[in-house]
Write a protein that holds these residues in place. Structure first.
Motif, PDB file in Angstrom:
ATOM      1  N   ASP A   1       0.809  -1.218   0.000  1.00  0.00           N
ATOM      2  CA  ASP A   1       0.000   0.000   0.000  1.00  0.00           C
ATOM      3  C   ASP A   1       0.846   1.273   0.000  1.00  0.00           C
ATOM      4  N   ALA A   2       2.098   1.154   0.417  1.00  0.00           N
ATOM      5  CA  ALA A   2       3.000   2.308   0.418  1.00  0.00           C
ATOM      6  C   ALA A   2       3.665   2.519  -0.937  1.00  0.00           C
ATOM      7  N   GLY A   3       3.364   1.616  -1.883  1.00  0.00           N
ATOM      8  CA  GLY A   3       3.923   1.751  -3.227  1.00  0.00           C
ATOM      9  C   GLY A   3       5.275   1.109  -3.407  1.00  0.00           C
ATOM     10  N   ASN A   4       5.700   0.277  -2.437  1.00  0.00           N
ATOM     11  CA  ASN A   4       6.997  -0.384  -2.516  1.00  0.00           C
ATOM     12  C   ASN A   4       6.852  -1.799  -3.071  1.00  0.00           C
ATOM     13  N   ILE A   5       7.793  -2.200  -3.915  1.00  0.00           N
ATOM     14  CA  ILE A   5       7.753  -3.527  -4.516  1.00  0.00           C
ATOM     15  C   ILE A   5       8.285  -4.553  -3.529  1.00  0.00           C
ATOM     16  N   ARG A   6       7.519  -5.623  -3.362  1.00  0.00           N
ATOM     17  CA  ARG A   6       7.907  -6.746  -2.512  1.00  0.00           C
ATOM     18  C   ARG A   6       8.072  -7.989  -3.391  1.00  0.00           C
ATOM     19  N   VAL A   7       8.977  -8.863  -2.993  1.00  0.00           N
ATOM     20  CA  VAL A   7       9.194 -10.154  -3.644  1.00  0.00           C
ATOM     21  C   VAL A   7       8.958 -11.237  -2.605  1.00  0.00           C
ATOM     22  N   THR A   8       7.925 -12.056  -2.825  1.00  0.00           N
ATOM     23  CA  THR A   8       7.590 -13.145  -1.912  1.00  0.00           C
ATOM     24  C   THR A   8       7.943 -14.466  -2.572  1.00  0.00           C
ATOM     25  N   MET A   9       8.651 -15.332  -1.846  1.00  0.00           N
ATOM     26  CA  MET A   9       9.055 -16.632  -2.369  1.00  0.00           C
ATOM     27  C   MET A   9       8.627 -17.739  -1.419  1.00  0.00           C
ATOM     28  N   ILE A  10       8.492 -18.950  -1.952  1.00  0.00           N
ATOM     29  CA  ILE A  10       8.115 -20.105  -1.140  1.00  0.00           C
ATOM     30  C   ILE A  10       9.068 -21.249  -1.450  1.00  0.00           C
ATOM     31  N   SER A  11       9.350 -22.065  -0.428  1.00  0.00           N
ATOM     32  CA  SER A  11      10.291 -23.173  -0.601  1.00  0.00           C
ATOM     33  C   SER A  11       9.560 -24.498  -0.805  1.00  0.00           C
ATOM     34  N   ASP A  12      10.210 -25.364  -1.569  1.00  0.00           N
ATOM     35  CA  ASP A  12       9.768 -26.737  -1.796  1.00  0.00           C
ATOM     36  C   ASP A  12      10.565 -27.622  -0.833  1.00  0.00           C
ATOM     37  N   ASP A  13       9.875 -28.255   0.112  1.00  0.00           N
ATOM     38  CA  ASP A  13      10.579 -29.073   1.104  1.00  0.00           C
ATOM     39  C   ASP A  13      10.867 -30.484   0.617  1.00  0.00           C
ATOM     40  N   ASN A  14      10.466 -30.792  -0.625  1.00  0.00           N
ATOM     41  CA  ASN A  14      10.708 -32.124  -1.207  1.00  0.00           C
ATOM     42  C   ASN A  14      10.168 -33.257  -0.332  1.00  0.00           C
ATOM     43  N   PHE A  15       9.229 -32.904   0.569  1.00  0.00           N
ATOM     44  CA  PHE A  15       8.612 -33.876   1.478  1.00  0.00           C
ATOM     45  C   PHE A  15       9.665 -34.584   2.342  1.00  0.00           C
ATOM     46  N   ARG A  16      10.725 -33.842   2.704  1.00  0.00           N
ATOM     47  CA  ARG A  16      11.785 -34.390   3.556  1.00  0.00           C
ATOM     48  C   ARG A  16      11.710 -33.763   4.943  1.00  0.00           C
ATOM     49  N   PHE A  17      11.899 -34.577   5.978  1.00  0.00           N
ATOM     50  CA  PHE A  17      11.717 -34.096   7.354  1.00  0.00           C
ATOM     51  C   PHE A  17      12.741 -33.031   7.727  1.00  0.00           C
ATOM     52  N   PHE A  18      13.904 -33.029   7.072  1.00  0.00           N
ATOM     53  CA  PHE A  18      14.937 -32.068   7.437  1.00  0.00           C
ATOM     54  C   PHE A  18      14.852 -30.766   6.637  1.00  0.00           C
ATOM     55  N   GLN A  19      13.862 -30.654   5.767  1.00  0.00           N
ATOM     56  CA  GLN A  19      13.609 -29.400   5.070  1.00  0.00           C
ATOM     57  C   GLN A  19      12.309 -28.797   5.591  1.00  0.00           C
ATOM     58  N   LYS A  20      11.986 -27.599   5.114  1.00  0.00           N
ATOM     59  CA  LYS A  20      10.783 -26.930   5.604  1.00  0.00           C
ATOM     60  C   LYS A  20      10.132 -26.126   4.491  1.00  0.00           C
ATOM     61  N   THR A  21       8.837 -25.887   4.672  1.00  0.00           N
ATOM     62  CA  THR A  21       8.104 -24.965   3.818  1.00  0.00           C
ATOM     63  C   THR A  21       8.188 -23.594   4.468  1.00  0.00           C
ATOM     64  N   GLU A  22       8.746 -22.632   3.775  1.00  0.00           N
ATOM     65  CA  GLU A  22       8.845 -21.289   4.338  1.00  0.00           C
ATOM     66  C   GLU A  22       8.505 -20.238   3.295  1.00  0.00           C
ATOM     67  N   PHE A  23       7.838 -19.194   3.757  1.00  0.00           N
ATOM     68  CA  PHE A  23       7.653 -17.980   2.966  1.00  0.00           C
ATOM     69  C   PHE A  23       8.816 -17.053   3.287  1.00  0.00           C
ATOM     70  N   VAL A  24       9.411 -16.477   2.259  1.00  0.00           N
ATOM     71  CA  VAL A  24      10.515 -15.532   2.429  1.00  0.00           C
ATOM     72  C   VAL A  24      10.168 -14.266   1.661  1.00  0.00           C
ATOM     73  N   GLU A  25      10.282 -13.109   2.308  1.00  0.00           N
ATOM     74  CA  GLU A  25       9.961 -11.845   1.642  1.00  0.00           C
ATOM     75  C   GLU A  25      11.136 -10.878   1.661  1.00  0.00           C
ATOM     76  N   TYR A  26      11.293 -10.207   0.531  1.00  0.00           N
ATOM     77  CA  TYR A  26      12.289  -9.146   0.377  1.00  0.00           C
ATOM     78  C   TYR A  26      11.590  -7.892  -0.135  1.00  0.00           C
ATOM     79  N   ARG A  27      12.206  -6.760   0.110  1.00  0.00           N
ATOM     80  CA  ARG A  27      11.754  -5.496  -0.474  1.00  0.00           C
ATOM     81  C   ARG A  27      12.784  -5.025  -1.498  1.00  0.00           C
ATOM     82  N   LEU A  28      12.300  -4.407  -2.573  1.00  0.00           N
ATOM     83  CA  LEU A  28      13.195  -3.880  -3.608  1.00  0.00           C
ATOM     84  C   LEU A  28      13.706  -2.517  -3.169  1.00  0.00           C
ATOM     85  N   ILE A  29      15.035  -2.386  -3.145  1.00  0.00           N
ATOM     86  CA  ILE A  29      15.672  -1.118  -2.810  1.00  0.00           C
ATOM     87  C   ILE A  29      16.152  -0.469  -4.102  1.00  0.00           C
ATOM     88  N   PRO A  30      15.593   0.690  -4.486  1.00  0.00           N
ATOM     89  CA  PRO A  30      15.967   1.326  -5.765  1.00  0.00           C
ATOM     90  C   PRO A  30      17.452   1.689  -5.807  1.00  0.00           C
TER      91      PRO A  30
END
Length: 283
Positions: free
Chosen positions: A254-283
């Protein structure tokens, strides 16, 4: 975070980490998420999984960061007759949504793109060019994006050779072309793509360096003049900074800033995880 520059590659812009959030649900088949689309204001999301599921949810935010997930719902991805996809046909990898109405999903087990009018409805298989039949198994239509004019872009995970650029196929009005390509460098493979609100094509790439040690790179391009131009390397992480990020969505808050949201593939392995990761674009 490590930001690198290349000869002839602009890199004034960078991505700055906002935060990450692990996602867990008690649902059969949960995990293996390879794509994501975030709503225009960043409030909700749609994902696809390697086991043929659509997943939806609402982000709970505090101070702009994701602190929880509400109203998570899951549906089976359906075939042309409304039947559940089975076996190798379930491996959904790319996702693109046009005008919050037309939903496109690319698959790498079966080298096809399906179009949906509704998440709980049957799909239509787009006509594929003959060249798709020669794509590598388990490394084909990994990334999918759609521009504001409704032109689809899809990119395979592998190009077939270390010194060969990644081909970019475009579908405009049912006709395919392959005039565009993306330079391949340093062992990174394409795993996701999205058009940002700035009109640039954002490419998510992954490098694997041993058990659960993934590095992430994000580049952006301008599509113009019959080629991809003005390459910018926005992010290159060290191995292990995040899990296996495979899906990317670019939006504006809403502030007009570009965000990049990513999601991980845990490959259905117990030692990996599903996570959302977000970054902001710095001009």
């Amino acid at each position: 975070m490590i930001c690198l520059s290349w000869a002839g590659v602009a890199s004034a812009q960078t991505l700055e980490l906002v935060g990450s959030r692990t996602w867990k649900e008690r649902v059969d088949g949960f995990g293996g998420f390879s794509s994501i689309e975030v709503s225009g204001n960043g409030s909700s999301f749609l994902v696809t999984s390697d086991k043929g599921l659509f997943g939806e949810g609402v982000f709970v935010r505090s101070g702009g960061r994701i602190v929880g997930i509400d109203n998570a719902r899951f549906r089976t991805i359906l075939g042309t007759e409304g039947e559940p996809l089975v076996s190798y046909r379930t491996d959904a990898e790319g996702l693109a949504v046009l005008n919050a109405r037309d939903i496109y999903v690319s698959f790498e087990g079966q080298h096809v793109i399906r179009k949906f009018g509704a998440l709980d409805g049957p799909s239509e298989v787009l006509k594929m060019p003959p060249s798709f039949r020669r794509l590598q198994a388990n490394s084909s239509l990994e990334a999918l994006a759609v521009d504001e004019d409704g032109v689809l872009y899809t990119i395979p995970e592998r190009s077939g050779r270390l010194d060969r650029p990644f081909p970019v196929w475009r579908n405009k009005g049912g006709r395919w072309d392959s005039r565009l390509s993306i330079p391949r460098r340093d062992g990174f493979l394409v795993v996701g793509a999205d058009f940002g609100p700035d009109g640039r094509l954002y490419i998510l790439e992954r490098s694997f360096n041993g058990v659960s040690a993934f590095a992430t790179r994000v580049r952006s391009f301008v599509v113009g003049g019959g080629q991809l131009q003005d390459e910018k390397v926005l992010l290159t992480t060290t191995s292990g900074t995040h899990d296996n990020l495979e899906g990317i969505s670019v939006w504006k808050n809403d502030a007009g800033n570009i965000r990049v949201t990513m999601i991980s593939d845990d490959n259905f392995r117990f030692f990996q995880k599903t996570e959302f990761v977000e970054y902001r674009l710095i001009p």
